[in-house]
Motif scaffolding. Structure first.
Motif, PDB file in Angstrom:
ATOM      1  N   GLU A 194      28.765 -34.680  -4.731  1.00  0.00           N
ATOM      2  CA  GLU A 194      28.623 -34.243  -6.121  1.00  0.00           C
ATOM      3  C   GLU A 194      29.702 -34.888  -7.002  1.00  0.00           C
ATOM      4  OE1 GLU A 194      28.275 -30.046  -8.612  1.00  0.00           O
ATOM      5  OE2 GLU A 194      28.322 -29.988  -6.425  1.00  0.00           O
TER       6      GLU A 194
ATOM      7  N   ARG B  29      29.266 -23.879  -4.122  1.00  0.00           N
ATOM      8  CA  ARG B  29      27.914 -24.394  -4.336  1.00  0.00           C
ATOM      9  C   ARG B  29      27.326 -23.750  -5.582  1.00  0.00           C
ATOM     10  NH1 ARG B  29      25.536 -23.113   1.629  1.00  0.00           N
ATOM     11  NH2 ARG B  29      27.176 -24.165   2.827  1.00  0.00           N
ATOM     12  N   LYS B  30      26.554 -24.544  -6.319  1.00  0.00           N
ATOM     13  CA  LYS B  30      25.890 -24.023  -7.516  1.00  0.00           C
ATOM     14  C   LYS B  30      24.465 -23.610  -7.183  1.00  0.00           C
ATOM     15  CE  LYS B  30      28.165 -27.357 -10.478  1.00  0.00           C
ATOM     16  NZ  LYS B  30      27.873 -28.469 -11.408  1.00  0.00           N
ATOM     17  N   ASP B  31      24.012 -22.520  -7.817  1.00  0.00           N
ATOM     18  CA  ASP B  31      22.610 -22.147  -7.658  1.00  0.00           C
ATOM     19  C   ASP B  31      21.771 -22.967  -8.646  1.00  0.00           C
ATOM     20  OD1 ASP B  31      22.737 -20.923 -10.200  1.00  0.00           O
ATOM     21  OD2 ASP B  31      22.684 -18.878  -9.405  1.00  0.00           O
ATOM     22  N   SER B  32      20.497 -22.705  -8.731  1.00  0.00           N
ATOM     23  CA  SER B  32      19.601 -23.496  -9.584  1.00  0.00           C
ATOM     24  C   SER B  32      19.942 -23.396 -11.073  1.00  0.00           C
ATOM     25  CB  SER B  32      18.147 -23.075  -9.353  1.00  0.00           C
ATOM     26  OG  SER B  32      17.996 -21.699  -9.654  1.00  0.00           O
ATOM     27  N   ASN B  33      20.670 -22.369 -11.462  1.00  0.00           N
ATOM     28  CA  ASN B  33      21.094 -22.205 -12.855  1.00  0.00           C
ATOM     29  C   ASN B  33      22.491 -22.763 -13.112  1.00  0.00           C
ATOM     30  OD1 ASN B  33      18.727 -20.836 -13.671  1.00  0.00           O
ATOM     31  ND2 ASN B  33      19.520 -18.948 -12.772  1.00  0.00           N
ATOM     32  N   GLY B  34      23.149 -23.285 -12.066  1.00  0.00           N
ATOM     33  CA  GLY B  34      24.494 -23.832 -12.218  1.00  0.00           C
ATOM     34  C   GLY B  34      25.602 -22.830 -11.947  1.00  0.00           C
ATOM     35  N   LYS B  35      25.241 -21.600 -11.591  1.00  0.00           N
ATOM     36  CA  LYS B  35      26.243 -20.567 -11.301  1.00  0.00           C
ATOM     37  C   LYS B  35      26.901 -20.875  -9.951  1.00  0.00           C
ATOM     38  CE  LYS B  35      26.585 -15.701 -10.124  1.00  0.00           C
ATOM     39  NZ  LYS B  35      25.794 -14.522  -9.777  1.00  0.00           N
ATOM     40  N   PRO B  36      28.241 -20.937  -9.922  1.00  0.00           N
ATOM     41  CA  PRO B  36      28.904 -21.241  -8.655  1.00  0.00           C
ATOM     42  C   PRO B  36      28.942 -20.041  -7.711  1.00  0.00           C
ATOM     43  CG  PRO B  36      30.543 -20.904 -10.360  1.00  0.00           C
ATOM     44  CD  PRO B  36      29.189 -20.810 -11.023  1.00  0.00           C
TER      45      PRO B  36
ATOM     46  N   ARG C 182      35.156 -35.805 -15.837  1.00  0.00           N
ATOM     47  CA  ARG C 182      34.586 -34.674 -15.096  1.00  0.00           C
ATOM     48  C   ARG C 182      35.066 -34.632 -13.648  1.00  0.00           C
ATOM     49  NH1 ARG C 182      33.722 -30.511 -14.921  1.00  0.00           N
ATOM     50  NH2 ARG C 182      31.827 -30.372 -13.713  1.00  0.00           N
TER      51      ARG C 182
END
Length: 117
Positions: free
Chosen positions: A37, A80-87, A45
């Motif tokens: 990533e 790890r991020k979920d599908s919404n970007g939440k870690p 970034r």
């Protein structure tokens, strides 16, 4: 039930300097999945990402009560991020708690909350 809470803050300039000096720093802190990533990010970034992951893993080690060492290495912890970007925070491949990561122009900070069922 809350079983641990941890907080960490790190300077982006310090992380940038360590990362430019040697790739060993990022390879020690980031897992293979996180390194993949990291490789896709812009230079700005990359520093924020690495500093945020470093702070989150330090915060986890504090919440866990072990610190970083034999019982808990940077490689044992993955963000790890979920599908919404939440870690989410994973310790030895198991989702273990909640994590929040933030950045400013100069700092990255993270808070971890561990809970049991």
């Amino acid at each position: 039930m809350i079983t641990g809470i941890g907080l960490d803050i790190t300077e982006l300039q310090r992380v940038r300097r360590l990362d430019k000096k040697s790739p060993k720093f990022r390879e020690r802190v980031l897992t293979d999945r996180e390194l993949a990533e990291y490789a896709l990010l812009s230079e700005k970034r990359k520093t924020e990402f690495l500093a945020g992951r470093f702070a989150a893993k330090e915060a986890f080690a504090k919440a866990n009560g072990t610190g970083i060492g034999k019982a808990c290495s940077f490689q044992d912890i993955e963000i790890r991020k979920d599908s919404n970007g939440k870690p989410g925070i994973y310790f030895q491949q198991l989702e273990t708690g909640l994590v929040s990561i933030t950045h400013t122009k100069e700092y990255a900070a993270a808070q971890v909350l561990l809970q049991s069922n």
